[in-house]
Motif scaffolding. Structure first.
Motif, PDB file in Angstrom:
ATOM      1  N   ARG A 148      27.367  24.689  69.017  1.00  0.00           N
ATOM      2  CA  ARG A 148      27.021  26.108  69.162  1.00  0.00           C
ATOM      3  C   ARG A 148      26.129  26.568  68.012  1.00  0.00           C
ATOM      4  O   ARG A 148      26.354  26.237  66.858  1.00  0.00           O
ATOM      5  CB  ARG A 148      28.283  26.960  69.195  1.00  0.00           C
ATOM      6  CG  ARG A 148      27.992  28.472  69.176  1.00  0.00           C
ATOM      7  CD  ARG A 148      29.244  29.299  69.227  1.00  0.00           C
ATOM      8  NE  ARG A 148      29.885  29.219  70.538  1.00  0.00           N
ATOM      9  CZ  ARG A 148      30.892  30.012  70.894  1.00  0.00           C
ATOM     10  NH1 ARG A 148      31.385  30.909  70.041  1.00  0.00           N
ATOM     11  NH2 ARG A 148      31.423  29.902  72.098  1.00  0.00           N
ATOM     12  N   TYR A 207      19.635  20.202  74.360  1.00  0.00           N
ATOM     13  CA  TYR A 207      20.919  20.284  75.085  1.00  0.00           C
ATOM     14  C   TYR A 207      21.581  18.904  75.155  1.00  0.00           C
ATOM     15  O   TYR A 207      22.785  18.766  74.915  1.00  0.00           O
ATOM     16  CB  TYR A 207      20.669  20.836  76.485  1.00  0.00           C
ATOM     17  CG  TYR A 207      21.929  21.116  77.272  1.00  0.00           C
ATOM     18  CD1 TYR A 207      22.576  22.340  77.156  1.00  0.00           C
ATOM     19  CD2 TYR A 207      22.481  20.152  78.121  1.00  0.00           C
ATOM     20  CE1 TYR A 207      23.737  22.610  77.884  1.00  0.00           C
ATOM     21  CE2 TYR A 207      23.627  20.394  78.831  1.00  0.00           C
ATOM     22  CZ  TYR A 207      24.253  21.632  78.716  1.00  0.00           C
ATOM     23  OH  TYR A 207      25.405  21.882  79.431  1.00  0.00           O
ATOM     24  N   ARG A 212      24.913  22.779  73.131  1.00  0.00           N
ATOM     25  CA  ARG A 212      25.275  23.236  74.473  1.00  0.00           C
ATOM     26  C   ARG A 212      25.403  24.755  74.595  1.00  0.00           C
ATOM     27  O   ARG A 212      25.326  25.298  75.693  1.00  0.00           O
ATOM     28  CB  ARG A 212      26.609  22.584  74.894  1.00  0.00           C
ATOM     29  CG  ARG A 212      26.556  21.046  74.944  1.00  0.00           C
ATOM     30  CD  ARG A 212      25.482  20.577  75.913  1.00  0.00           C
ATOM     31  NE  ARG A 212      25.291  19.148  75.938  1.00  0.00           N
ATOM     32  CZ  ARG A 212      25.922  18.316  76.760  1.00  0.00           C
ATOM     33  NH1 ARG A 212      26.805  18.788  77.614  1.00  0.00           N
ATOM     34  NH2 ARG A 212      25.672  17.028  76.712  1.00  0.00           N
ATOM     35  N   GLU A 213      25.634  25.453  73.467  1.00  0.00           N
ATOM     36  CA  GLU A 213      25.871  26.897  73.528  1.00  0.00           C
ATOM     37  C   GLU A 213      24.949  27.625  72.545  1.00  0.00           C
ATOM     38  O   GLU A 213      24.987  27.369  71.346  1.00  0.00           O
ATOM     39  CB  GLU A 213      27.330  27.212  73.207  1.00  0.00           C
ATOM     40  CG  GLU A 213      28.322  26.586  74.182  1.00  0.00           C
ATOM     41  CD  GLU A 213      29.760  26.888  73.803  1.00  0.00           C
ATOM     42  OE1 GLU A 213      29.976  27.748  72.917  1.00  0.00           O
ATOM     43  OE2 GLU A 213      30.665  26.260  74.377  1.00  0.00           O
ATOM     44  N   LEU A 215      23.832  31.619  71.559  1.00  0.00           N
ATOM     45  CA  LEU A 215      24.165  33.026  71.788  1.00  0.00           C
ATOM     46  C   LEU A 215      22.918  33.885  71.951  1.00  0.00           C
ATOM     47  O   LEU A 215      22.904  34.804  72.767  1.00  0.00           O
ATOM     48  CB  LEU A 215      25.015  33.558  70.624  1.00  0.00           C
ATOM     49  CG  LEU A 215      26.332  32.821  70.355  1.00  0.00           C
ATOM     50  CD1 LEU A 215      27.104  33.510  69.241  1.00  0.00           C
ATOM     51  CD2 LEU A 215      27.173  32.754  71.630  1.00  0.00           C
ATOM     52  N   HIS A 230      16.323  30.238  80.036  1.00  0.00           N
ATOM     53  CA  HIS A 230      17.545  30.523  80.793  1.00  0.00           C
ATOM     54  C   HIS A 230      17.903  29.407  81.771  1.00  0.00           C
ATOM     55  O   HIS A 230      19.061  29.307  82.203  1.00  0.00           O
ATOM     56  CB  HIS A 230      17.405  31.854  81.536  1.00  0.00           C
ATOM     57  CG  HIS A 230      17.761  33.038  80.690  1.00  0.00           C
ATOM     58  ND1 HIS A 230      17.079  34.240  80.763  1.00  0.00           N
ATOM     59  CD2 HIS A 230      18.720  33.205  79.737  1.00  0.00           C
ATOM     60  CE1 HIS A 230      17.607  35.086  79.895  1.00  0.00           C
ATOM     61  NE2 HIS A 230      18.598  34.476  79.258  1.00  0.00           N
ATOM     62  N   TYR A 233      19.885  27.515  79.097  1.00  0.00           N
ATOM     63  CA  TYR A 233      20.956  28.322  78.495  1.00  0.00           C
ATOM     64  C   TYR A 233      21.080  29.647  79.257  1.00  0.00           C
ATOM     65  O   TYR A 233      20.638  30.705  78.784  1.00  0.00           O
ATOM     66  CB  TYR A 233      20.655  28.586  77.016  1.00  0.00           C
ATOM     67  CG  TYR A 233      20.543  27.326  76.188  1.00  0.00           C
ATOM     68  CD1 TYR A 233      21.675  26.574  75.888  1.00  0.00           C
ATOM     69  CD2 TYR A 233      19.306  26.887  75.718  1.00  0.00           C
ATOM     70  CE1 TYR A 233      21.588  25.404  75.139  1.00  0.00           C
ATOM     71  CE2 TYR A 233      19.207  25.718  74.969  1.00  0.00           C
ATOM     72  CZ  TYR A 233      20.345  24.987  74.683  1.00  0.00           C
ATOM     73  OH  TYR A 233      20.242  23.836  73.946  1.00  0.00           O
ATOM     74  N   PRO A 234      21.675  29.627  80.426  1.00  0.00           N
ATOM     75  CA  PRO A 234      21.706  30.815  81.302  1.00  0.00           C
ATOM     76  C   PRO A 234      22.535  31.972  80.744  1.00  0.00           C
ATOM     77  O   PRO A 234      22.300  33.125  81.120  1.00  0.00           O
ATOM     78  CB  PRO A 234      22.318  30.279  82.602  1.00  0.00           C
ATOM     79  CG  PRO A 234      23.076  29.057  82.194  1.00  0.00           C
ATOM     80  CD  PRO A 234      22.309  28.461  81.069  1.00  0.00           C
ATOM     81  N   LYS A 235      23.484  31.717  79.854  1.00  0.00           N
ATOM     82  CA  LYS A 235      24.361  32.777  79.352  1.00  0.00           C
ATOM     83  C   LYS A 235      23.861  33.405  78.051  1.00  0.00           C
ATOM     84  O   LYS A 235      24.456  34.366  77.563  1.00  0.00           O
ATOM     85  CB  LYS A 235      25.776  32.223  79.135  1.00  0.00           C
ATOM     86  CG  LYS A 235      26.447  31.742  80.416  1.00  0.00           C
ATOM     87  CD  LYS A 235      27.849  31.242  80.132  1.00  0.00           C
ATOM     88  CE  LYS A 235      28.540  30.777  81.411  1.00  0.00           C
ATOM     89  NZ  LYS A 235      29.915  30.289  81.156  1.00  0.00           N
ATOM     90  N   ALA A 236      22.791  32.886  77.499  1.00  0.00           N
ATOM     91  CA  ALA A 236      22.303  33.383  76.210  1.00  0.00           C
ATOM     92  C   ALA A 236      21.522  34.681  76.375  1.00  0.00           C
ATOM     93  O   ALA A 236      20.875  34.912  77.402  1.00  0.00           O
ATOM     94  CB  ALA A 236      21.422  32.334  75.546  1.00  0.00           C
ATOM     95  N   ASP A 237      21.610  35.550  75.373  1.00  0.00           N
ATOM     96  CA  ASP A 237      20.759  36.732  75.325  1.00  0.00           C
ATOM     97  C   ASP A 237      19.387  36.335  74.799  1.00  0.00           C
ATOM     98  O   ASP A 237      19.219  35.277  74.166  1.00  0.00           O
ATOM     99  CB  ASP A 237      21.371  37.803  74.402  1.00  0.00           C
ATOM    100  CG  ASP A 237      22.633  38.416  74.995  1.00  0.00           C
ATOM    101  OD1 ASP A 237      22.688  38.533  76.239  1.00  0.00           O
ATOM    102  OD2 ASP A 237      23.547  38.761  74.228  1.00  0.00           O
TER     103      ASP A 237
END
Length: 267
Positions: A148, A207, A212-213, A215, A230, A233-237
């Protein structure tokens, strides 16, 4: 008496003294290595000295002839000063690598070595030596990453690179800030002109190496880059880089307002 001849003789004598000193110290170190090796070996098995063998070694001070290398009876001792079949101490290879890193072509490096040493190195030989640089780069690019990162900065930097000719190419660079606040260059990719596809390929590599993560991703407004980011990393801002915003906005500001605008943006 010609002072130039005197100077040449003095330098030659000095070189011989230095070589003799280096040879003496190398032989002393190897004898001590063998003595220490035998002290340890005697705890387990009987082993003794078995004379010397002679060899040559190219050093940065010159060529050492008849270097006496000690050996043991069972043939298990190897000095740590050089490899068994090594003929140079590595200084010339290191110099070649540094010149290549500095932007000299393989032919320029070969010509330079021949000029200062009188030793001919073909461009192919220089290429073989500089391949060690590529091995180091590959090892660095393959190192595992943390799982992360709080922030991932992406930027494409253009440099003039030498291939068949000199041309401007982009270097994709990623810098991560981990959860403890430490910055780290995570990787780079060289290739052509900057594109969203190139960034997606680069991010996929990050990746796979373990990142993997993410933010928050910070980058410029390159068309398609946000979608490429995205896709990995689809969940990242996502945040537009302030520096790039200022670069794109600054030319549109009236001259009399530029100083005030910069002051507000950098607070």
């Amino acid at each position: 008496m010609n002072p130039i001849i005197n100077d040449a003789n003095f330098l030659e004598q000095l070189k011989e003294l230095v070589l003799a000193f280096v040879k003496e110290k190398l032989e002393f170190i190897m004898r001590e290595e063998l003595a220490n090796f035998l002290d340890i070996e005697r705890l387990e098995q009987h082993n003794t000295r078995n004379g010397y063998y002679t060899r040559t070694l190219e050093t940065q001070f010159g060529k050492i002839d008849n270097l006496r290398v000690p050996r043991d009876r069972q043939g298990e001792f190897h000095t740590s000063l050089f490899e068994p079949y090594q003929r140079r101490d590595g200084w010339l290879e290191e110099a070649v690598i540094r010149m290549y890193k500095g932007g000299m072509s393989t032919r320029e490096v070969a010509d330079f070595i021949e000029c200062i040493l009188g030793t001919h190195y073909s461009p192919a030989t220089v290429s073989n030596i500089t391949n060690t640089v590529l091995q180091d780069v590959h090892a660095w690019q393959s190192q595992p990453l943390k799982k992360r990162y709080s922030v991932l900065y992406l930027d494409g930097i253009y440099f003039s690179l030498r291939r068949d000719s000199v041309a401007s190419e982009v270097i994709y660079v990623a810098m991560g800030i981990d959860e403890d606040g430490y910055r780290q260059i995570l990787g780079f990719l060289v290739g052509g002109h900057e594109s969203a596809h190139g960034w997606e390929e680069f991010l996929q590599d990050l990746y796979q190496r373990g990142a993997r993560e993410i933010l928050l991703g910070v980058f410029d407004g390159l068309v398609g880059l946000e979608e490429a980011f995205h896709s990995v990393y689809p969940k990242a801002d996502v945040q537009r880089c302030v520096v790039h915003k200022m670069r794109s906005t600054f030319p549109k500001i009236r001259v009399k307002d530029k100083i005030e605008c910069v002051s507000v943006c950098t607070r």
